[in-house]
Design a protein around this motif. Sequence first.
Motif, short mmCIF file in Angstrom:
data_model
loop_
_atom_site.label_atom_id
_atom_site.label_comp_id
_atom_site.label_asym_id
_atom_site.label_seq_id
_atom_site.Cartn_x
_atom_site.Cartn_y
_atom_site.Cartn_z
N SER A 281 46.30 56.07 55.68
CA SER A 281 46.58 56.24 57.11
C SER A 281 46.47 57.71 57.51
O SER A 281 45.96 58.03 58.59
CB SER A 281 47.97 55.71 57.45
N ALA A 282 46.95 58.61 56.64
CA ALA A 282 46.88 60.04 56.94
C ALA A 282 45.43 60.51 57.01
O ALA A 282 45.03 61.20 57.97
CB ALA A 282 47.65 60.82 55.88
N ALA A 283 44.62 60.11 56.02
CA ALA A 283 43.21 60.53 56.01
C ALA A 283 42.45 59.92 57.19
O ALA A 283 41.61 60.58 57.81
CB ALA A 283 42.56 60.12 54.69
N LEU A 284 42.76 58.66 57.52
CA LEU A 284 42.09 58.01 58.64
C LEU A 284 42.48 58.68 59.96
O LEU A 284 41.65 58.84 60.86
CB LEU A 284 42.44 56.52 58.67
N GLY A 285 43.75 59.08 60.10
CA GLY A 285 44.18 59.78 61.30
C GLY A 285 43.43 61.09 61.50
O GLY A 285 42.99 61.42 62.61
N LEU A 286 43.25 61.85 60.41
CA LEU A 286 42.49 63.10 60.50
C LEU A 286 41.02 62.81 60.83
O LEU A 286 40.38 63.55 61.59
CB LEU A 286 42.59 63.85 59.18
#
Length: 366
Positions: A281-286
């Motif tokens: 989720s963190a990588a997708l948000g970035l």
Amino acid sequence: MRKKVDERIRTLIENGVKTRHRSMFVIIGDKSRDQIVNLHYMLSKAVIKSRPTVLWCYKDKLELSSHKKKRAKQVKKLMQRGLLDPEKVDPFSLFVESGGLTYCLYKDTERILGNTFGMCILQDFEALTPNLLARTIETVEGDGLIVLLLRSLSSLTSLYAMVMDVHERFRTESHSEAAGRFNERFLLSLALCKACVIMDDELNILPISSHIRSITPVPVKEKAERDLKNLKEQLSEDFPVGPLIKKCCTLDQEKLLLRSLMRFWIRHFVVSLAARGRGKSAALGLAVAGAIAAGYSNIFVTAPSPENLKTLFEFICKGFGALDYKEHIDYDVVKSTNPEFKKATVRINIYRQHRQTINMTCFCPI
């Protein structure tokens, strides 16, 4: 009375922070709740960031209410009955009042999917199932703590025969008893887990396996850290990749971010498969923040509930910060008006280049 804490407990927490792995503590005893404050303090000292957030999961009843006004009334009643000395500061009460705690019933744990916490507390062992364990434990970030609270037991093997709530659905007229196979396997897996310590409510470690005798500090993985640093330096001048990649914590996140941005630019699909809690989720948000910088106009995100997208929207905003986007000037964050979703983010409107939108879609009214 002050007591020196076993160094192995602190070492296990620090090892988890260095390797970005979760650590698990099983506390047995009627006063196990009081040791949560000490574990949280040790975790706060080990991590170099803000105070870790706490998720507290329970079956149906907390000893102290999760509502601030109700909790104040309960404390007042305890004082009137002489069970609480107002002149002595109760560390647990201060811990609860300090904030950062999220309370969740086991039946409502679907709402916490997609969220990230620094510490997870599980009480009421008889209500646990494998699905609930996976759902709650894997919301904890890589260097966090999982704490399982158990009441006083004459022996750990007494857990094997403990009647679980889930057994009710398997009982029939012909089969009145259910065998607790999960309990035995769960306890055996804890004994084999090198990141797990079982102790009493005075933080005395119970020697249930040989690896507990020698918990020593682990060295930092220099090669992984060096590769992570080199990739950040190589791409530091590239926009928008350079500023975004500085927000990544692991090499896998950096690779996922790069592949996602490359696929976005050539209009291809991106599929990311990994265990829960690995940073998708963190990588997708970035990556979504990078797609906005690349000029994408409409981005839709789907989830069962807006609360499941807390981490995603949080890292979209962090990505905007890295790209020098200013809230209320370059973009606005729209919160849900439905009280059930507790002001969860449902849309972000961006105005910097042209009108752009990141919109959350689900099967329920927002």
